[in-house]
Design an enzyme around this catalytic site. Structure first.
Site, PDB file in Angstrom:
ATOM      1  N   GLY A  44       0.815  -1.215   0.000  1.00 55.78           N
ATOM      2  CA  GLY A  44       0.000   0.000   0.000  1.00 55.78           C
ATOM      3  C   GLY A  44       0.851   1.268   0.000  1.00 55.78           C
ATOM      4  O   GLY A  44       0.376   2.341   0.364  1.00 55.78           O
ATOM      5  N   TRP A  47      -0.472   4.259  -2.133  1.00 56.75           N
ATOM      6  CA  TRP A  47      -1.614   4.913  -1.480  1.00 56.75           C
ATOM      7  C   TRP A  47      -1.129   5.783  -0.319  1.00 56.75           C
ATOM      8  O   TRP A  47      -1.541   6.932  -0.159  1.00 56.75           O
ATOM      9  CB  TRP A  47      -2.594   3.838  -0.987  1.00 56.75           C
ATOM     10  CG  TRP A  47      -3.918   4.367  -0.556  1.00 56.75           C
ATOM     11  CD1 TRP A  47      -4.496   5.555  -0.895  1.00 56.75           C
ATOM     12  CD2 TRP A  47      -4.851   3.702   0.317  1.00 56.75           C
ATOM     13  NE1 TRP A  47      -5.727   5.680  -0.300  1.00 56.75           N
ATOM     14  CE2 TRP A  47      -5.973   4.554   0.447  1.00 56.75           C
ATOM     15  CE3 TRP A  47      -4.850   2.470   0.978  1.00 56.75           C
ATOM     16  CZ2 TRP A  47      -7.077   4.212   1.220  1.00 56.75           C
ATOM     17  CZ3 TRP A  47      -5.952   2.129   1.745  1.00 56.75           C
ATOM     18  CH2 TRP A  47      -7.051   2.982   1.866  1.00 56.75           C
ATOM     19  N   HIS A 104      11.949   0.850   1.319  1.00 53.89           N
ATOM     20  CA  HIS A 104      11.444  -0.435   1.818  1.00 53.89           C
ATOM     21  C   HIS A 104      12.430  -1.035   2.830  1.00 53.89           C
ATOM     22  O   HIS A 104      12.323  -2.207   3.188  1.00 53.89           O
ATOM     23  CB  HIS A 104      11.283  -1.429   0.662  1.00 53.89           C
ATOM     24  CG  HIS A 104      10.230  -1.056  -0.346  1.00 53.89           C
ATOM     25  ND1 HIS A 104       8.956  -0.717   0.009  1.00 53.89           N
ATOM     26  CD2 HIS A 104      10.273  -0.994  -1.700  1.00 53.89           C
ATOM     27  CE1 HIS A 104       8.250  -0.451  -1.096  1.00 53.89           C
ATOM     28  NE2 HIS A 104       9.032  -0.605  -2.140  1.00 53.89           N
ATOM     29  N   SER A 134       0.096  -9.575  -4.980  1.00 54.13           N
ATOM     30  CA  SER A 134       0.385  -8.305  -5.643  1.00 54.13           C
ATOM     31  C   SER A 134       1.811  -8.305  -6.206  1.00 54.13           C
ATOM     32  O   SER A 134       2.038  -7.882  -7.346  1.00 54.13           O
ATOM     33  CB  SER A 134       0.199  -7.164  -4.636  1.00 54.13           C
ATOM     34  OG  SER A 134       0.320  -5.929  -5.272  1.00 54.13           O
ATOM     35  N   ARG A 262      -3.242  -2.160  -9.826  1.00 53.57           N
ATOM     36  CA  ARG A 262      -3.711  -3.388 -10.459  1.00 53.57           C
ATOM     37  C   ARG A 262      -5.180  -3.614 -10.131  1.00 53.57           C
ATOM     38  O   ARG A 262      -6.042  -3.429 -10.962  1.00 53.57           O
ATOM     39  CB  ARG A 262      -2.852  -4.574  -9.988  1.00 53.57           C
ATOM     40  CG  ARG A 262      -3.106  -5.869 -10.706  1.00 53.57           C
ATOM     41  CD  ARG A 262      -2.307  -6.988 -10.077  1.00 53.57           C
ATOM     42  NE  ARG A 262      -2.740  -7.295  -8.714  1.00 53.57           N
ATOM     43  CZ  ARG A 262      -3.661  -8.189  -8.407  1.00 53.57           C
ATOM     44  NH1 ARG A 262      -4.260  -8.886  -9.350  1.00 53.57           N
ATOM     45  NH2 ARG A 262      -4.005  -8.402  -7.145  1.00 53.57           N
TER      46      ARG A 262
HETATM   47  P1  A3P Z   1      -2.988  -5.125  -5.918  1.00 55.06           P
HETATM   48  O1  A3P Z   1      -1.811  -5.599  -6.689  1.00 55.06           O
HETATM   49  O2  A3P Z   1      -3.527  -6.192  -5.010  1.00 55.06           O
HETATM   50  O3  A3P Z   1      -4.030  -4.465  -6.724  1.00 55.06           O
HETATM   51  P2  A3P Z   1       2.422  -0.755  -3.366  1.00 55.06           P
HETATM   52  O4  A3P Z   1       1.847   0.592  -3.566  1.00 55.06           O
HETATM   53  O5  A3P Z   1       3.064  -0.951  -2.029  1.00 55.06           O
HETATM   54  O6  A3P Z   1       3.277  -1.171  -4.502  1.00 55.06           O
HETATM   55  O7  A3P Z   1       1.176  -1.742  -3.276  1.00 55.06           O
HETATM   56  C1  A3P Z   1       0.447  -1.990  -4.419  1.00 55.06           C
HETATM   57  C2  A3P Z   1      -0.949  -2.413  -4.056  1.00 55.06           C
HETATM   58  O8  A3P Z   1      -1.677  -1.274  -3.565  1.00 55.06           O
HETATM   59  C3  A3P Z   1      -1.657  -2.907  -5.296  1.00 55.06           C
HETATM   60  O9  A3P Z   1      -2.475  -3.992  -4.891  1.00 55.06           O
HETATM   61  C4  A3P Z   1      -2.453  -1.671  -5.699  1.00 55.06           C
HETATM   62  O10 A3P Z   1      -3.591  -1.945  -6.462  1.00 55.06           O
HETATM   63  C5  A3P Z   1      -2.836  -1.079  -4.365  1.00 55.06           C
HETATM   64  N1  A3P Z   1      -3.115   0.355  -4.477  1.00 55.06           N
HETATM   65  C6  A3P Z   1      -2.501   1.263  -5.257  1.00 55.06           C
HETATM   66  N2  A3P Z   1      -3.047   2.465  -5.112  1.00 55.06           N
HETATM   67  C7  A3P Z   1      -4.038   2.339  -4.225  1.00 55.06           C
HETATM   68  C8  A3P Z   1      -4.985   3.257  -3.670  1.00 55.06           C
HETATM   69  N3  A3P Z   1      -5.005   4.524  -4.025  1.00 55.06           N
HETATM   70  N4  A3P Z   1      -5.858   2.774  -2.760  1.00 55.06           N
HETATM   71  C9  A3P Z   1      -5.854   1.475  -2.391  1.00 55.06           C
HETATM   72  N5  A3P Z   1      -4.985   0.560  -2.896  1.00 55.06           N
HETATM   73  C10 A3P Z   1      -4.088   0.988  -3.796  1.00 55.06           C
END
Ligand code: A3P
Length: 300
Positions: A44, A47, A104, A134, A262
């Protein structure tokens, strides 16, 4: 994963990321008002970057003409390791204070200059089963772009259970920040992706308070929290041109901006892992977290 990884001080890292991590340990100059957004990959981060940036700068930019409408969250809040690897450490120095930076890195590898300088840290954690799904999709896309194949999902999942997986063991990564957040709650905020989805408003308010810029009554009345949530929502960010085009990362590990959006949400592991696989990883995580007080929604 299909990318080469190497163990360093009890954690596994993509080989391409290690030089950046070393450089931060040796050369990074923190400022006391730096804010670090830290996560295990695919928990996340994107986000959190959007939410923290929008919350912290809400009086600088009108939310309807906001930088996040034209820039990817990773452009707004850079991974400091990537800048070091790309030979662009000077960009870090050029950023105005207060800086918002991401990594990270596990807590145990952050240099004393960061952990001892009074900087604020926000950590986000997520159900490891969803993280693995993910990361598998993310790695598969990155590998495909290079004409390589990613491991089949079952093998990838098994590697996560074994802990030999980029930035793993995932449970140690989260536990280190969890323990620090208990010791120094005014400097280390521990957030959970699942809780943020369930109660976004309460979490944005928590973020604002932690950042020293709590929402005023007037802002609450004006619906600022809701506006921040809507600007940073998965649907909104995914729909923007800035996130449909372009790419992120260092040459050896370049990924399309679109790969960060995604599916969103929780529980996609059910479409990939068998109940037995889920039980195995849950069991390991439960055992590792036992007695710490840290619980993760979805880990049964
Ligand atoms: P999925 O691959 O399950 O869709 P990171 O940002 O740490 O790389 O994590 C990526 C995950 O956060 C992805 O999950 C992505 O879809 C989700 N993500 C990205 N933007 C987001 C948002 N604004 N709100 C909620 N989830 C989000």
């Amino acid at each position: 994963t299909s990318i080469p990884i190497r163990k360093y001080q009890n954690f596994w890292f993509p080989e391409a990321h290690l030089p950046g991590i070393m450089a931060i340990r040796q050369h990074f100059n923190p400022r006391p008002d730096d804010l670090f957004l830290i996560s295990f990959p695919k928990s996340g981060t994107t986000w959190l970057k959007a939410l923290a940036f929008a919350t912290m700068t809400r009086t600088h930019y009108p939310l309807d003409r906001h930088p996040l409408l034209s820039l990817n969250p990773h452009d707004v809040v850079p991974f400091m390791d990537d800048l070091f690897v790309a030979g662009q450490a000077s960009k870090l120095e050029a950023l105005p204070s207060p800086r918002i930076l991401a990594t990270h890195m596990p807590y145990s590898l952050l240099p004393d200059s960061i952990t001892g300088s009074g900087c604020r840290i926000i950590y986000i954690c997520c159900d490891p089963k969803d993280v693995v799904v993910s990361l598998w999709h993310f790695s598969a896309k990155a590998s495909a772009a290079k004409g390589r194949e990613c491991f089949p999902f079952d093998k990838f999942f098994e590697m996560a259970c074994e802990g030999d997986f980029p930035y793993s063991p995932i449970w140690d990564h989260s536990l280190q920040y969890w323990k620090e957040s208990l010791k120094r709650s005014e400097k280390v905020l521990f957030l959970k992706y699942e809780e943020m989805l369930e109660e976004p408003a309460a979490n944005v308010k928590r973020l604002a308070e932690f950042l020293g810029c709590p929402l005023s009554e007037e802002e609450e009345k004006e619906g600022v929290v809701e506006k921040i949530i809507s600007l940073c929502s998965f649907e909104k960010l995914k729909s923007l041109d800035a996130n449909k085009k372009g790419s992120q990362g260092i040459a050896v590990f370049k990924v399309a901006n679109a790969s960060f959006f995604r599916k969103g949400g929780i529980g996609d592991w059910r479409n990939h892992a068998s109940p037995e696989m889920a039980q195995k990883l849950d069991g390991i995580v439960r055992e590792k977290l036992e007695g710490s007080g840290l619980t993760i929604l979805g880990v049964e």
